[in-house]
Design an enzyme around this catalytic site. Sequence first.
Site, mmCIF file in Angstrom:
data_model
loop_
_atom_site.group_PDB
_atom_site.id
_atom_site.type_symbol
_atom_site.label_atom_id
_atom_site.label_comp_id
_atom_site.label_asym_id
_atom_site.label_seq_id
_atom_site.Cartn_x
_atom_site.Cartn_y
_atom_site.Cartn_z
ATOM 1 N N ARG A 560 -18.119 4.948 -8.804
ATOM 2 C CA ARG A 560 -18.610 6.322 -8.856
ATOM 3 C C ARG A 560 -18.357 7.052 -7.537
ATOM 4 N NH1 ARG A 560 -20.351 7.689 -14.095
ATOM 5 N NH2 ARG A 560 -21.141 9.522 -13.025
ATOM 6 N N VAL A 561 -17.980 8.306 -7.654
ATOM 7 C CA VAL A 561 -17.823 9.117 -6.451
ATOM 8 C C VAL A 561 -18.950 10.144 -6.353
ATOM 9 C CG1 VAL A 561 -15.331 8.829 -6.328
ATOM 10 C CG2 VAL A 561 -16.286 10.719 -7.644
ATOM 11 N N ASP A 562 -19.867 10.120 -7.323
ATOM 12 C CA ASP A 562 -20.996 11.047 -7.274
ATOM 13 C C ASP A 562 -22.244 10.269 -6.848
ATOM 14 O OD1 ASP A 562 -21.394 9.505 -9.491
ATOM 15 O OD2 ASP A 562 -21.346 11.152 -10.930
ATOM 16 N N ASP A 563 -23.398 10.883 -6.985
ATOM 17 C CA ASP A 563 -24.612 10.216 -6.539
ATOM 18 C C ASP A 563 -25.221 9.334 -7.624
ATOM 19 O OD1 ASP A 563 -24.558 11.114 -3.923
ATOM 20 O OD2 ASP A 563 -25.360 13.064 -4.516
#
Length: 691
Positions: A560-563
């Site tokens: 994942r590159v998001d939170d």
Amino acid sequence: KPSTFYRCGSLRNFAYTWGPPDPSTLKVTSAASQVAHAPPPMVLQENYKHSLLKSREQYDAMYKRSIEDPQGFWSDIGKEFHWEKKWHADHHSYNFDVRQGPIQNQWFKGGQTNITYNCLDRHVEAGRGDQICFLWEGNDLDRDRRMTYKEVLDEVCRVANWLRSVGVKKGDAVAIYAPMLCELPIAMLACARIGAMHSVVFAGFSADSLAGRIVDCKSRVVITTSGVMRGSKKVELKKIVDNALNICKKSGFEVDTCLVYENDNAIDKASCPWTEGRDRWWHDEIPKQSTEAAVEWMDSEDPLFLLYTSGSTGKPKGVMHTTGGYMVMAATTTKYVFDMQPGDVYWCTADCGWITGHTYLTYGPLLNGATSVVFEGTPTYPTPARCWQIVEKYKVKQFYTAPTLIRSLEGSGDQHVTSQDRSSLRILGTVGEPINPQAWNWYHKVVGEGRCPIVDTWWQTETAAHLISPLPGVWGQKPGSASLPFFGAHIAMVDEKGQEIEGPGEGYLCVKSSWPSTIRTIYGDHDRYETTYFAPFKGFYFSGDGCRRDADGYYWITGRVDDVINVSGHRIGTAEVEGALEEHPACAEAAVVGFEHPIKGQGIYAYVTLMQGTEFTEDIRKGLVMTVREQIGAFAAPDVIHEAPGLPKTRSGKIMRRVLRKIASKEEDQLGDISTLADPGVVETLLKLRP
Ligand code: 6R9
């Protein structure tokens, strides 16, 4: 106090000002970094021949057609199912570009079908009613049960009739909070039979989380069980449901009927809390129902189910899937990826509370007429040999699990595996998180004795079905790579400006056009659907994952590159954990990041600022962890709590998570530029207070 569900992430997260993700987050997982520089060599697996696909060239041709003529490609496959009414010749349309108007997806438009009919009646009518549908294995070694397709159909009809008798109609939502008994997929199939949306809530979620999900979709009916044994631990599920229903009531929404299955090896009738008038025993209600229940014919685009999942912001999202496209794609991916034949004994270790249990324990295998193993217990109880005992007992052909389990079993020693006969195994699968080559190799060599191809399947709750996965025996495998796109998955990799990257490189994992089981909306919030998935990169569905593409066109998912953090394959929003921590009276502010964890893939690392004048003690630490367990569920409990008198923030008050991630991973020598911090001194304080 309002429940976490509504305030998780606090208000700062409710503004959906989603820009392209912070590129410094691209490298997130251990698995990806292990393969970053030197992809491991290809494993050819020439001993396995796919029964449907004869060659890579055949795949290439089919893939090409699936992208160039999706309507024609999926129409040919759609014909294999029963449709009460055939779809229109021009049945497919979609828009993935927010600049062109609302996002929408339509597949098999004009057609009418029913997924339960296709899962059960179709096989029974074809004379295969005596075949085993579910092989149930209890938590304890001496409890098991088998149900034929006919028996499952009868029970599904009884539950469907009961649902109708309490007023459930097409389009209503029914919440299911239950352990892995046959009754769980049966309840799902019963809802689908009458056109009600099931909303399964993983039975490890807390009362608060359950309540939030019930209220969001207004399920007036809840199906549950008295309790469950997980290993040697007793969980009083009905008690949790009662708490949840009280929370619902306080927020102004009342559940009027609760159906309870007595799971008496955990909690019997006598010790199960009860509310007269609202609660009904499964054993009193279901057996007296008729085994004939008319099928509700559903339009292809009628909702099939809701499944709540975590995002990077705000409360969990009710991911909505519809009937026709989901059915066709669930069946097709199962068939090709697991090379599944009717009658195959297949075991997916996932819980029905997650998307994997929906598509690859329930619908996919049943649509293909397979036998699906349903396991109530935990994979290491009573010993780490349990999985392989089950494989030996039922002669499992395809085994599908998460890398976290593989890593944990690898750590318990090969003897637990080799002591059991695994000669029935043909295909091994993984899902949920990137698999590191070391674990891949162990799975391949030790579990599969070097003869079983591994299908590393990349997909999401939102995609509902595999989008990138090896097809066993069709091309060579590279340990750690999910390899190539499935039919119809128009995968694209883009840079931070949203420009598509061709050829080898690294970027954000997107999809360029609609596939049949695309998420249709977020229940009750189509705007959020568009902002989350379609606004970051115009013209694309954005998955939230980063990836690399190598010179052979193979995809390597970097995480994942998001939170969102991925703990043992469970998706957890950092905002949710922060919201839960902030419920603790001593907590002023919290910031949560993921860190590399040898078994779980990622662990949860929480920075907590206490209220002024409060001392950080062991009791406070335990209390904070307990609050998260109560607010969300035990699986979201932080591994580390780091006292933070101040958090690193920019002058505009934005927390610099990049800095927090570096400190959590003990890479403080790579903090990068911290000159934009309002107070650079906080970093030094944090380092001093490292737990
Ligand atoms: C099916 C499921 C989705 C997220 C996804 C990604 C991660 C899933 C993966 C994988 C690397 C794989 N993920 N499969 N990462 N390799 N084979 O897990 O759905 O719970 O929605 O999670 O899981 O990060 O974005 P869901």
